[in-house]
Scaffold this motif. Structure first.
Motif, mmCIF file in Angstrom:
data_model
loop_
_atom_site.group_PDB
_atom_site.id
_atom_site.type_symbol
_atom_site.label_atom_id
_atom_site.label_comp_id
_atom_site.label_asym_id
_atom_site.label_seq_id
_atom_site.Cartn_x
_atom_site.Cartn_y
_atom_site.Cartn_z
ATOM 1 N N ALA A 186 0.856 -1.206 -0.202
ATOM 2 C CA ALA A 186 -0.076 0.107 -0.001
ATOM 3 C C ALA A 186 0.929 1.295 0.007
ATOM 4 O O ALA A 186 0.702 2.321 -0.688
ATOM 5 N N VAL A 207 -5.766 3.893 -0.842
ATOM 6 C CA VAL A 207 -6.489 2.844 -0.148
ATOM 7 C C VAL A 207 -6.154 1.848 -1.320
ATOM 8 O O VAL A 207 -6.758 1.727 -2.309
ATOM 9 N N ALA A 209 -7.345 -1.839 -2.159
ATOM 10 C CA ALA A 209 -8.358 -2.829 -1.742
ATOM 11 C C ALA A 209 -8.515 -3.713 -2.770
ATOM 12 O O ALA A 209 -8.948 -3.728 -3.750
ATOM 13 N N ILE A 213 -6.989 -5.304 2.632
ATOM 14 C CA ILE A 213 -7.002 -3.897 2.731
ATOM 15 C C ILE A 213 -5.897 -3.093 3.122
ATOM 16 O O ILE A 213 -5.654 -3.587 4.393
ATOM 17 N N CYS A 215 -3.582 0.922 3.642
ATOM 18 C CA CYS A 215 -3.751 2.355 3.171
ATOM 19 C C CYS A 215 -2.196 2.822 3.280
ATOM 20 O O CYS A 215 -1.450 2.463 4.177
ATOM 21 N N THR A 303 -15.276 0.137 4.436
ATOM 22 C CA THR A 303 -13.941 0.482 4.150
ATOM 23 C C THR A 303 -14.017 2.265 4.264
ATOM 24 O O THR A 303 -13.201 2.862 4.822
ATOM 25 N N LEU A 307 -12.247 5.137 6.563
ATOM 26 C CA LEU A 307 -11.394 6.235 5.720
ATOM 27 C C LEU A 307 -11.895 7.546 6.282
ATOM 28 O O LEU A 307 -10.969 8.489 6.265
ATOM 29 N N ILE A 321 -8.134 5.349 -4.923
ATOM 30 C CA ILE A 321 -8.583 3.919 -4.552
ATOM 31 C C ILE A 321 -8.020 3.005 -5.574
ATOM 32 O O ILE A 321 -8.242 3.216 -6.963
#
Length: 393
Positions: A186, A207, A209, A213, A215, A303, A307, A321
């Motif tokens: 990420a 993020v 995904a 998941i 970030c 999600t 966030l 994203i």
């Protein structure tokens, strides 16, 4: 007694050109305060030893047209590798960060660290051989798990059995005999997004995904890792109203086990829908399968709930994203709905929420750019120049 201050070295002049802040000798003189003759001497060194090149003349500002400078692409490349749970993407990049070649192949992390890394290095060498036998000067890799920024050690990765505690960069150096750099995936994608946008965005949240998941955070134009390198790891944020699914961390209701691609696959299987991988879920959503579409939207909302706290706290300019779930309209719509519902208007009125501009090569390009920053660090350039000049003498 005169106070002596250090003056910018040739390596520091190179960094100004690399970062796009300077395009000519005049720019370098203006930015550093060095005399034109000193700048000319150091630029000549960088030209002679293959770090810079002249690319023609720029527009005149009242005098002689300036000779424009650029980083020389060179005859070498770095290998930038984005390691996923079921696939690996390879990219060869020159010193300018241009992609020379790329390939994606299936892969299983269950084969163990050393076996996987040996096979990856063999594939990189094959890719280099297919492109005029270009010489590799360094290897960078993004990893689908938390990486301790102090020593590069993997920290309890969820989907990498047998990899916990492995210092992947050390194994890569042993296998390749080259400089190596590793990063969480990420974080690498956040860096790739930053580079793709031309460094015009200094506050960015990315993020990732997909099966999991994650970030990544760009703050003040720099990747923010936190104390140990796990800043932005939202996968273990527990949601109060989530179903009591047990996570690998031992708690229940973590974002990863209720909203990731793997969680959606599990939920569909429990509902009697025949799916094996996230790709199957996305295919069902394209055909407007109601259960798959509903789960994707719900995952996006959950999600987005996590966030939203980050958006309110950090106030970024862009939320990007990426990952496979970013291709699902229902998931992205769920993220948007939660953020606009839960965030303060001041945090969202100028916020750009968009699909990643960097695309599928973003992770590899991001970690590759980080390695280039190490290889082309000013002190490193200066050491190499001194070595090359000494060898000539």
């Amino acid at each position: 007694m005169m106070h002596v201050t250090s003056t910018p070295s040739a390596g520091e002049l190179f960094r100004l050109v690399l970062n796009g802040r300077a395009q000519s000798r005049a720019d370098l003189s203006r930015l550093t305060g060095l005399s034109a003759s000193t700048v000319a001497m150091r630029v000549d060194e960088l030209l002679a030893h293959g770090y810079l090149e002249e690319t023609g003349h720029g527009a005149s500002k009242g005098g002689r047209r300036p000779r424009m400078l650029a980083v020389r692409a060179g005859e070498t490349a770095i290998a930038a590798i984005d390691l996923g749970e079921r696939h690996v993407t390879y990219v060869l990049m020159n010193r300018r960060g241009d992609v020379l070649a790329d390939a994606t192949r299936p892969l299983s992390l269950l084969d163990g660290p050393r076996s996987v890394l040996v096979s990856i290095w063999a594939a990189v060498q094959e890719l280099a051989a297919e492109h005029d036998g270009i010489r590799i000067e360094g290897v960078a890799m993004s990893l689908p798990g938390p990486v301790d920024s102090r020593d590069g050690r993997l920290l309890a990765p969820m989907r990498m059995p047998g990899w916990n505690g492995v210092v992947v960069a050390d194994v890569l150096r042993e296998i390749t005999k080259l400089p190596a750099h590793v990063e969480n995936d990420a974080n690498a994608m956040a860096m790739g997004e930053f580079v793709e946008r031309g460094q015009r965005v200094s506050e960015l949240v990315f993020v990732k995904a997909g099966s999991g998941i994650g970030c990544g955070i760009i703050a003040g134009g720099e990747l923010y890792r936190g104390f140990r390198g796990v800043a932005g790891d939202i996968s273990h944020v527990a949601l109060a109203d989530a179903p009591p699914v047990i996570c690998s961390c031992g708690r229940v209701g973590c974002l990863d086990v209720v909203a990731s691609g793997s969680a959606i696959v599990d939920a569909l299987r429990e509902a009697g829908v025949a799916v094996d991988h996230l790709e199957d879920v996305l295919a069902l959503a394209i055909d407007a399968h109601p259960r798959a579409t509903g789960l994707l939207r719900e995952a996006g909302q959950r999600t987005g709930e996590v966030l939203a706290t980050i958006i309110n706290f950090f106030n970024p300019q862009v939320l990007a994203i990426g990952g496979q779930l970013a291709t699902a309209d229902a998931f992205v719509a769920g993220v948007r709905q939660a953020i606009y519902t839960l965030c303060l208007p001041m945090s969202t009125d100028l916020l750009e929420i968009s699909i990643s501009a960097a695309g599928p090569l973003g992770g590899a390009r991001g970690v590759g750019d980080a390695l280039l920053a190490v290889l082309l660090e000013p002190a490193q350039i200066d050491r190499q120049l001194r070595t090359q000049i000494s060898s000539i003498e």
